[in-house]
Design a protein around this motif. Structure first.
Motif, PDB file in Angstrom:
ATOM      1  N   ALA A   1     -38.267  20.496  62.161  1.00  0.00           N
ATOM      2  CA  ALA A   1     -38.331  20.715  60.588  1.00  0.00           C
ATOM      3  C   ALA A   1     -36.931  21.344  60.180  1.00  0.00           C
ATOM      4  O   ALA A   1     -36.409  20.659  59.365  1.00  0.00           O
ATOM      5  CB  ALA A   1     -39.492  21.900  60.290  1.00  0.00           C
ATOM      6  N   VAL A   2     -36.253  22.080  60.939  1.00  0.00           N
ATOM      7  CA  VAL A   2     -34.969  22.673  60.789  1.00  0.00           C
ATOM      8  C   VAL A   2     -33.730  21.653  60.772  1.00  0.00           C
ATOM      9  O   VAL A   2     -33.069  21.533  59.790  1.00  0.00           O
ATOM     10  CB  VAL A   2     -34.757  24.055  61.500  1.00  0.00           C
ATOM     11  CG1 VAL A   2     -33.168  24.284  61.501  1.00  0.00           C
ATOM     12  CG2 VAL A   2     -35.561  25.050  61.420  1.00  0.00           C
ATOM     13  N   LEU A   3     -34.144  20.928  61.867  1.00  0.00           N
ATOM     14  CA  LEU A   3     -32.969  19.477  61.955  1.00  0.00           C
ATOM     15  C   LEU A   3     -33.376  18.813  60.798  1.00  0.00           C
ATOM     16  O   LEU A   3     -32.164  18.008  60.409  1.00  0.00           O
ATOM     17  CB  LEU A   3     -33.338  19.050  63.299  1.00  0.00           C
ATOM     18  CG  LEU A   3     -32.210  17.940  63.672  1.00  0.00           C
ATOM     19  CD1 LEU A   3     -30.908  18.568  63.965  1.00  0.00           C
ATOM     20  CD2 LEU A   3     -32.374  17.145  65.002  1.00  0.00           C
ATOM     21  N   THR A   4     -34.248  18.524  60.488  1.00  0.00           N
ATOM     22  CA  THR A   4     -34.635  17.519  59.353  1.00  0.00           C
ATOM     23  C   THR A   4     -33.874  18.031  57.871  1.00  0.00           C
ATOM     24  O   THR A   4     -33.424  17.433  57.268  1.00  0.00           O
ATOM     25  CB  THR A   4     -36.086  17.305  59.120  1.00  0.00           C
ATOM     26  OG1 THR A   4     -36.479  16.717  60.362  1.00  0.00           O
ATOM     27  CG2 THR A   4     -36.162  15.970  57.928  1.00  0.00           C
ATOM     28  N   THR A   5     -34.250  19.421  57.948  1.00  0.00           N
ATOM     29  CA  THR A   5     -33.721  19.786  56.626  1.00  0.00           C
ATOM     30  C   THR A   5     -32.279  20.013  56.557  1.00  0.00           C
ATOM     31  O   THR A   5     -31.856  19.641  55.380  1.00  0.00           O
ATOM     32  CB  THR A   5     -34.589  21.481  56.304  1.00  0.00           C
ATOM     33  OG1 THR A   5     -35.883  21.225  56.578  1.00  0.00           O
ATOM     34  CG2 THR A   5     -34.041  22.049  55.202  1.00  0.00           C
ATOM     35  N   LEU A   6     -31.679  20.333  57.711  1.00  0.00           N
ATOM     36  CA  LEU A   6     -30.309  20.352  57.687  1.00  0.00           C
ATOM     37  C   LEU A   6     -29.716  19.129  57.593  1.00  0.00           C
ATOM     38  O   LEU A   6     -28.631  18.936  56.784  1.00  0.00           O
ATOM     39  CB  LEU A   6     -29.879  20.942  59.179  1.00  0.00           C
ATOM     40  CG  LEU A   6     -28.541  21.179  59.317  1.00  0.00           C
ATOM     41  CD1 LEU A   6     -28.099  22.324  58.114  1.00  0.00           C
ATOM     42  CD2 LEU A   6     -28.060  21.742  60.769  1.00  0.00           C
TER      43      LEU A   6
ATOM     44  N   ARG B   1     -40.973  23.391  64.664  1.00  0.00           N
ATOM     45  CA  ARG B   1     -40.161  24.321  63.717  1.00  0.00           C
ATOM     46  C   ARG B   1     -38.755  23.716  63.975  1.00  0.00           C
ATOM     47  O   ARG B   1     -37.863  23.642  62.973  1.00  0.00           O
ATOM     48  CB  ARG B   1     -40.049  25.619  64.151  1.00  0.00           C
ATOM     49  CG  ARG B   1     -39.282  26.392  63.306  1.00  0.00           C
ATOM     50  CD  ARG B   1     -39.020  28.074  63.484  1.00  0.00           C
ATOM     51  NE  ARG B   1     -40.424  28.657  63.413  1.00  0.00           N
ATOM     52  CZ  ARG B   1     -40.486  29.738  63.794  1.00  0.00           C
ATOM     53  NH1 ARG B   1     -39.627  30.473  64.389  1.00  0.00           N
ATOM     54  NH2 ARG B   1     -41.730  30.541  63.543  1.00  0.00           N
ATOM     55  N   GLY B   2     -38.445  23.316  65.119  1.00  0.00           N
ATOM     56  CA  GLY B   2     -36.754  22.711  65.377  1.00  0.00           C
ATOM     57  C   GLY B   2     -36.828  21.600  64.781  1.00  0.00           C
ATOM     58  O   GLY B   2     -35.738  21.404  64.148  1.00  0.00           O
TER      59      GLY B   2
END
Length: 172
Positions: free
Chosen positions: A84-89, A81-82
């Motif tokens: 994925a969040v970092l990639t999205t950001l 999840r981390g």
């Protein structure tokens, strides 16, 4: 025993100190000691640094792979999840930067030129708003000048211009 004997036994004698109640003795715990412990020095020549090398964590290496000792594993380990969040950001930040740069190159973020005064121009035969804007403001953005002319003269389309009409034209 008689009551007088109990009374005399319970009262302390005139010269003796009063009786102090004694707590029952505790059982001794096996393995403990009452010996005094030595005090270790905190500073000075008696104290030697006792630095022990850190043991290296064992890393499971699949068969056939060589371990590169110069590459250390990252201290930051992210969950799925981390990541994925970092990639999205990251994608959002870079996308916003590209959008801003694209709009800047296209000229959409450039401020419209400020016109200092207006002049009256009479429309001749074959004149268009574009030709009038180019002739009066050759160094300015022609599309922006056409919009200003249309706004100042309440024109909805370029077809609203007729020969002999007087227009307010902004000058820079």
């Amino acid at each position: 025993m008689s009551t007088t004997a109990l009374a005399t036994a319970a009262t302390p004698e005139a010269g003796a100190p009063p009786a102090v109640p004694v707590a029952p003795r505790r059982h001794r715990i096996a393995g403990t000691t009452t010996d005094r412990l030595t005090v270790r020095a905190c500073a000075g020549p008696d104290l030697e640094p006792r630095v022990q090398p850190r043991p290296q964590p064992r890393v499971h290496q699949p068969a056939g792979r060589r371990q590169h000792p110069e590459i250390e594993p990252s201290a930051l380990q992210l969950t799925r999840r981390g990541r994925a969040v970092l990639t999205t950001l990251s994608v959002l930040v870079f996308g916003a930067a590209i959008a801003v740069l694209g709009l800047r190159v296209a000229g959409a973020l450039e401020p419209e030129p400020q016109f200092t005064r207006t002049v009256q121009v009479q429309v001749g035969a074959g004149d268009t708003l574009w030709s009038i804007a180019q002739s009066t403001n050759p160094s300015s953005n022609t599309a922006a000048v056409v919009e200003q002319i249309a706004d100042l003269n309440n024109l909805r389309t370029a077809a609203d211009v007729v020969p002999g009409q007087t227009l307010e034209v902004p000058l820079r």
